[in-house]
Design an enzyme around this catalytic site. Structure first.
Site, PDB file in Angstrom:
ATOM      1  N   ARG A  20       0.709  -0.915   0.236  1.00 54.34           N
ATOM      2  CA  ARG A  20      -0.205  -0.206  -0.410  1.00 54.34           C
ATOM      3  C   ARG A  20       0.906   1.610  -0.062  1.00 54.34           C
ATOM      4  O   ARG A  20       0.377   2.174  -1.006  1.00 54.34           O
ATOM      5  CB  ARG A  20      -1.214  -0.166   0.603  1.00 54.34           C
ATOM      6  N   ASN A  38      -6.043  -2.821   1.901  1.00 50.36           N
ATOM      7  CA  ASN A  38      -5.955  -3.940   2.113  1.00 50.36           C
ATOM      8  C   ASN A  38      -7.388  -4.062   1.829  1.00 50.36           C
ATOM      9  O   ASN A  38      -8.291  -4.289   2.871  1.00 50.36           O
ATOM     10  CB  ASN A  38      -5.315  -4.964   3.363  1.00 50.36           C
TER      11      ASN A  38
END
EC number: 3.6.1.7
Length: 92
Positions: A20, A38
């Site tokens: 990320r 996520n």
């Protein structure tokens, strides 16, 4: 400049490896807006928006991923542009 927005699902070893943050850096470097997070199934979800060519560059980088990741598949769908979206961020 042609703008577009895409929804992306990334599968493989993509959680717990800085994925990320990698997406945030790559998107910010291209002045894109959107978000990444996520998902409970182990995938990473991304929505990215901006100049069409820069979005395509981001998609190419996501296919590669950071060094500790292993991307096995990526699903990309073009979606409607969100004019209120101005920054790129990580959602929790």
């Amino acid at each position: 400049m042609t703008e577009k927005r895409v929804h992306i699902i990334v599968s493989g070893l993509v959680q717990g490896v800085g994925f990320r943050m990698f997406v945030l850096r790559e998107a910010s470097a291209r002045s894109l807006s959107g978000w990444t997070r996520n998902l409970p199934d182990g995938t990473v979800e991304v929505e990215a928006q901006g100049d069409s060519g820069r979005v395509d560059e981001l998609i190419r980088q996501i296919r590669i991923g950071p060094s500790r990741s292993s991307v096995t598949s990526i699903k990309v769908k073009e979606i409607e542009v969100d004019t209120s979206c101005r920054e790129f961020r990580i959602l929790t």
